[in-house]
Design an enzyme around this catalytic site. Structure first.
Site, mmCIF file in Angstrom:
data_model
loop_
_atom_site.group_PDB
_atom_site.id
_atom_site.type_symbol
_atom_site.label_atom_id
_atom_site.label_comp_id
_atom_site.label_asym_id
_atom_site.label_seq_id
_atom_site.Cartn_x
_atom_site.Cartn_y
_atom_site.Cartn_z
ATOM 1 N N LYS A 49 0.872 -1.099 -0.047
ATOM 2 C CA LYS A 49 -0.009 -0.033 -0.036
ATOM 3 C C LYS A 49 0.827 1.292 0.037
ATOM 4 O O LYS A 49 0.610 2.000 -0.805
ATOM 5 C CB LYS A 49 -0.882 -0.103 1.173
ATOM 6 N N GLN A 93 -4.750 -1.490 9.832
ATOM 7 C CA GLN A 93 -4.547 -2.802 9.052
ATOM 8 C C GLN A 93 -5.228 -3.944 10.163
ATOM 9 O O GLN A 93 -4.933 -3.957 11.294
ATOM 10 C CB GLN A 93 -3.114 -2.993 8.751
ATOM 11 N N ASP A 116 -11.476 2.582 4.436
ATOM 12 C CA ASP A 116 -12.106 1.451 4.322
ATOM 13 C C ASP A 116 -13.498 1.448 4.291
ATOM 14 O O ASP A 116 -13.906 0.381 3.648
ATOM 15 C CB ASP A 116 -11.914 0.507 5.482
HETATM 16 N N1 GUN Z 1 -6.739 -6.721 6.236
HETATM 17 C C1 GUN Z 1 -7.099 -7.757 5.226
HETATM 18 N N2 GUN Z 1 -7.735 -6.640 4.203
HETATM 19 C C2 GUN Z 1 -8.024 -5.358 4.634
HETATM 20 C C3 GUN Z 1 -8.747 -4.224 4.206
HETATM 21 O O1 GUN Z 1 -9.247 -4.135 3.245
HETATM 22 N N3 GUN Z 1 -8.654 -3.286 5.090
HETATM 23 C C4 GUN Z 1 -8.006 -3.376 6.277
HETATM 24 N N4 GUN Z 1 -8.058 -2.198 7.120
HETATM 25 N N5 GUN Z 1 -7.269 -4.333 6.988
HETATM 26 C C5 GUN Z 1 -7.454 -5.542 5.841
#
Ligand code: GUN
Length: 283
Positions: A49, A93, A116
């Site tokens: 990311k 995360q 998100d």
């Molecule tokens: N962990 C696995 N996928 C995601 C996601 O799309 N967002 C977040 N914040 N954590 C994750």
């Protein structure tokens, strides 16, 4: 033989457009990512990311904490980021260590910075059929991928395997928005194969290799959200790709399918939040 739903290629196309757009902007969007502990998969995701954000001109700020961090420390950091004018988007995360309540942490993110779309405000808006400030990244990426291949969802039976807040639940509502008929299956579902056999579109987000050719009808569209390493260290998805690709009409590979689309959606969402904040778009 199925057509491959190439998420890697579509991600590159989206990123090229976003980079061009941001190259013309004096002020750049900024994304804060909170990473707790040393979960190897989370470390890889967060690194991807961060790298992608930097390539296209989004400022990224990865804030790392040891797994012993207290919930209060995290809550204080989020309060600080909520107030910080130079932070447009906040991502925590997941998963978090067990001693920290995921809900308490997510619930206090400002919905205007909730990249998100996981806060109760944005999730609630989504499920009431209104527009959230942004849509959750993985389901959004799946819809963009299906759209790229002109796969129409109206009236189709979409079967989702997995009921997580990250994928299954928001995907359900976003598929309803496309006028699909949706079924969610999960670990307590009886006769899973009987249901998956009726799917026009099968979306699996379980993290185990469970979807076999005999569970699907010929011509089904197959979207594989799962990603994990098998006992030999090979990266695998939920679907037996080799055999399912012989009967499916379209199939997303792992890696190179949904994963890159989640990242592309995260970049799209960060820029969308930045623009909405700049224009003071109401919630
Ligand atoms: N962990 C696995 N996928 C995601 C996601 O799309 N967002 C977040 N914040 N954590 C994750």
């Amino acid at each position: 033989m199925a057509t491959i739903l190439n998420g890697k290629k579509l991600k590159e196309k989206i990123l090229t457009e976003l980079k061009k757009k941001l190259d013309g902007c004096e002020k750049k969007p900024s994304l804060a990512v909170i990473l707790v502990g040393d979960n190897p998969a989370s470390q890889i995701y967060v690194n991807n990311k961060r790298k992608t954000a930097e390539i296209i001109g989004i400022k990224s700020n990865v804030i790392k904490y040891p797994k012993t961090v207290t919930e209060d420390e995290l809550l204080n950091k989020i309060h600080e980021l909520n107030k910080d004018e130079n932070t447009n988007a906040i991502l925590v995360q997941l998963p978090l260590p067990e001693h920290i309540s995921k809900e308490n942490v997510i619930n206090i993110i400002d919905p205007r910075k909730d990249v998100d779309g996981f806060t109760p405000y944005n999730f609630g808006k989504l499920f009431s059929g209104e527009k959230p400030y942004v849509y959750p990244c993985t389901p959004k990426g799946i819809l963009l991928l299906l759209e790229e291949y002109n796969i129409n969802l109206e009236g189709k039976h979409v079967v989702i395997v997995g009921r997580s807040n990250i994928v299954g639940k928001p995907m359900l509502q976003m598929m309803l928005n496309q006028n699909a008929t949706v079924t969610i299956c999960h670990s307590y579902t009886k006769n899973l194969s009987e249901i998956t056999k009726t799917a026009d579109v099968l979306i699996s987000a379980v993290g185990e290799n469970i979807i076999e050719e005999k569970m699907l009808k010929t011509g089904c569209v197959v979207v594989d959200v799962g990603i994990f390493k098998d006992s030999t260290g090979r990266t695998r998805g939920d679907v037996d790709f080799e055999n399912v690709s012989k009967i499916a009409s379209y199939i997303s590979p792992v890696p190179g399918g949904v994963g890159p689309m989640t990242i592309a959606s995260l970049m799209l969402n960060t820029i969308e939040l930045f623009e909405k904040q700049n224009t003071k778009t109401p919630l």
